[in-house]
Design an enzyme around this catalytic site. Structure first.
Site, PDB file in Angstrom:
ATOM      1  N   GLY A   8      -6.736  -5.352  -2.697  1.00  0.00           N
ATOM      2  CA  GLY A   8      -7.397  -6.347  -3.517  1.00  0.00           C
ATOM      3  C   GLY A   8      -6.457  -6.871  -4.573  1.00  0.00           C
ATOM      4  O   GLY A   8      -5.265  -7.041  -4.345  1.00  0.00           O
ATOM      5  N   ARG A  21       8.330  -8.440  -8.484  1.00  0.00           N
ATOM      6  CA  ARG A  21       6.993  -8.007  -8.874  1.00  0.00           C
ATOM      7  C   ARG A  21       6.551  -6.826  -8.022  1.00  0.00           C
ATOM      8  O   ARG A  21       6.664  -6.843  -6.793  1.00  0.00           O
ATOM      9  CB  ARG A  21       5.998  -9.155  -8.720  1.00  0.00           C
ATOM     10  CG  ARG A  21       4.543  -8.775  -9.067  1.00  0.00           C
ATOM     11  CD  ARG A  21       3.739  -8.461  -7.833  1.00  0.00           C
ATOM     12  NE  ARG A  21       2.305  -8.276  -8.081  1.00  0.00           N
ATOM     13  CZ  ARG A  21       1.421  -7.893  -7.175  1.00  0.00           C
ATOM     14  NH1 ARG A  21       1.822  -7.659  -5.945  1.00  0.00           N
ATOM     15  NH2 ARG A  21       0.148  -7.753  -7.476  1.00  0.00           N
ATOM     16  N   THR A  54      -3.149  -6.285   2.435  1.00  0.00           N
ATOM     17  CA  THR A  54      -2.440  -5.044   2.212  1.00  0.00           C
ATOM     18  C   THR A  54      -2.989  -4.307   3.409  1.00  0.00           C
ATOM     19  O   THR A  54      -4.060  -4.646   3.890  1.00  0.00           O
ATOM     20  CB  THR A  54      -2.953  -4.374   0.931  1.00  0.00           C
ATOM     21  OG1 THR A  54      -2.415  -5.021  -0.200  1.00  0.00           O
ATOM     22  CG2 THR A  54      -2.619  -2.908   0.888  1.00  0.00           C
TER      23      THR A  54
END
Lengths: 300, 322
Positions: free
Chosen positions: B237, B214, B186
């Site tokens: 994370g 999702r 990310t």
């Protein structure tokens, strides 16, 4: 203190001129949902199942803005979202952009229990629904005459409706604490009248419209933007956790200090069996009951 | 006091990484840090700075955002992002993007140009076209490394980010071979400018082999991204852990309600999360920076006005467990 408790809402921001019959209809529905919840709690059904059960009732009834009776997008269709959260481990399941799922809250539950994820949306969510074999219907099923008329009004006024002049039905939600002290919360909505397609509001966003943890369960309703910016639901729990406030103080603090010019309301309950609600709007459809026999349904 | 900036390219970096994978990422972090520093020095507003830096990170194919995003189970890219202005608490978020070259900029437009906060999937793509933002064919975003990652994830038959499950030995080996890249990438950037304005931005392709549709933590205000008058936070994370922990919001809440310092407040949700699941970067209104993580590593960089700057991958100051 202690014991089970349940709170439900049918939206904050009620038109003061709402016809009496509509007011009574709303209160009757909430009363019925509270009763459904009470029976379930008395038969020791866990909080997470109770909130799902109650919200299903609210989605199925066309009165409020969820499931059948959801407000319409700018295209005149329905796009629904929902979330369910289980306090003890803070697990959650959320869905957005549903167009054929009869009970969004149950799909949210399946996301939580049967998928490796927490949040599914749009075509991916619909595919998952199909695979899970949940009840699917045509988009028309969800559309009511009332909402078609309101969309027309909204387009004429050229506004996204959070405007008392065009009263729109509210988001629904339920928070429960069971006898074991487990909290759960669930929220379901069609969103904003005349919203852009693809618009996601506060309801399915964990910590914003809905939250549950060891200490409490919260479900919010009102101006989505204000609720997101203030991460309203999490805020209630955070001030309890980090500032040591009790439930009522927390709800009060949050409504008074966190909304700025935004308009919203919420229901909340604590693991100890306390119930609270707060709103800075004109009215909020709500109902609640506690194990010691207290029960109340109201708007203003 | 003074300006400060911190950015990340994902937590969950394995303990060793061959130079051919490590060096380009270090170079990417350095480049993006330099862009951010130059912007802050020229008195750009924090909100514009974080958008600018995240655009750079998105364009960089070695991080999991924009080009270089990981693939969902169908082998396509679905990107999401969010941005927040600490002073006004205005925010914007997008999910399910397939053709928008810079998701963070679309999130900014949702914030600035619509009455809403969050647009997703077909609605977001339609909005992108209306706004005339740069779009590209979906294949533009797909890189060979990600095709390989997806293949390995499918072979291991799991979503590639489950640290708690015991991995079958072959799968473990494969994952290690998977060019040692961040499994939980990310990108994100937080900044405070010389006026004390705070802002945060986060962008991602999500999880390898994720289900279509999702949504993770990155576009969720309060989870992956948050900014107010006290601090700005961007987390990375394991999506579930960040969502449940409302990580970004909690850092600010701890500062506000418990009076913790930035460092203490940031360490707390990272410590509370299951080991190997969370990292974040945060800056405070007074120009402090902190970058805690409980994973083996996190691609990160930061700089402050007094001349300090850092680019790191490992060396966590917080307890780490594998």
């Amino acid at each position: 203190m202690g014991g089970w408790a349940i709170a439900v809402h049918g939206g904050a921001g009620v038109d003061p001129n709402l016809p009496k019959e509509r007011q009574e209809e709303g209160m009757r529905l909430l009363g019925r949902c509270v009763d459904v919840g009470i029976s379930a709690l008395r038969s020791n059904i866990p909080a997470i199942d109770v909130v799902e059960l109650v919200v299903r009732e609210l989605e199925t009834d066309p009165l409020f803005n969820s499931g059948r009776g959801s407000v319409l997008t700018e295209n005149g269709t329905v796009e629904m979202e929902a979330i369910i959260m289980d306090g003890p481990k803070r697990r959650c399941g959320a869905v957005s952009g549903l167009t054929t799922v009869k009970n969004p809250i149950s799909l949210a539950r399946l996301v939580m229990d049967k998928s490796p994820h927490s949040y599914l949306a749009f075509s991916g969510a619909e595919e998952f629904a199909e695979k899970q074999g949940v009840e699917l219907v045509d988009n028309e099923y969800f559309i009511t005459e009332n909402n078609v008329a309101m969309l027309k009004l909204a387009k004429e006024a050229n506004s996204i409706v959070f405007d008392y002049r065009i009263p729109a039905p509210g988001t629904v939600g339920c928070a429960v604490v069971d006898k074991e002290g487990r909290c759960a919360a669930a929220t379901s909505t069609g969103g904003l009248m005349n919203k852009m397609r693809g618009r996601i509001g506060d309801s399915p966003l964990i910590g914003c419209g809905t939250y549950a943890c060891e200490l409490c369960g919260v479900s919010c309703t009102g101006e989505g933007e204000a609720i997101i910016r203030s991460t309203l639901a999490r805020e209630v729990a955070a001030v309890m956790e980090y500032k040591g406030l009790n439930l009522h103080e927390a709800v009060d603090f949050v409504i008074r200090n966190r909304l700025d010019e935004g308009k919203a309301g919420l229901i909340a309950l604590s693991k100890k069996g306390e119930v609270a609600c707060g709103f800075n709007t004109t009215g909020m459809f709500r109902g609640c009951a506690t194990e010691d026999g207290f029960m109340e349904v109201g708007i203003w | 006091m003074g300006w400060a900036i911190a950015l990340h390219g994902g937590a969950g970096v394995p303990l060793s990484m061959p130079p051919e994978n490590r060096l380009p990422r270090e170079a990417g972090l350095r480049h993006c840090l330099d862009v951010g520093i130059a912007a802050l020095k020229s008195h750009m507003h924090a909100l514009d700075v974080v958008e600018l830096v995240v655009r750079e990170l998105e364009n960089f194919p070695h991080f999991n955002a924009g080009k270089g995003s990981v693939l969902n189970t169908l082998g396509t890219v679905e990107m999401e992002a969010s941005i927040m202005d600490g002073k006004t608490k205005k925010c914007g978020a997008v999910s399910g993007l397939t053709t928008v070259v810079n998701p963070i900029s679309l999130a900014r437009l949702v914030m600035d140009k619509t009455p809403h906060i969050y647009l997703a999937f077909h609605g977001a793509e339609a909005f992108a076209r209306e706004q005339g933002v740069e779009t590209a064919d979906p294949t533009h975003f797909i890189t060979p490394e990600n095709i390989e990652r997806l293949q390995q994830a499918k072979e291991a038959n799991r979503v590639q980010i489950d640290y708690t499950q015991p991995m079958p030995r072959e799968a473990k080996k494969n994952a290690a071979i998977a060019n040692g890249d961040s499994q939980t990438g990310t990108v994100g950037c937080v900044a405070v400018d010389s006026e004390g304005n705070l802002a945060s931005a986060t962008s991602t392709g999500g999880l390898v082999n994720k289900m279509v549709g999702r949504i993770g933590d990155s576009p969720i205000i309060g989870a992956g991204t948050y900014a107010n008058h006290l601090c700005a936070v961007s987390a990375t994370g394991r999506g579930e852990a960040i969502l449940r922990g409302t990580v970004a919001r909690d850092v600010a809440a701890l500062m506000e309600f418990k009076g913790l310092s930035l460092k203490e407040a940031a360490a707390y949700p990272v410590d509370q999360a299951p080991p190997g699941t969370v990292g974040l970067v945060a800056v405070s209104s007074t120009g402090e920076v902190t970058m805690p993580f409980n994973t083996p590593g996190m691609f990160r960089a930061c700089a402050t006005e007094d001349g300090y700057s850092e680019i790191s991958i490992w060396d966590s100051p917080i307890k780490v467990s594998n």
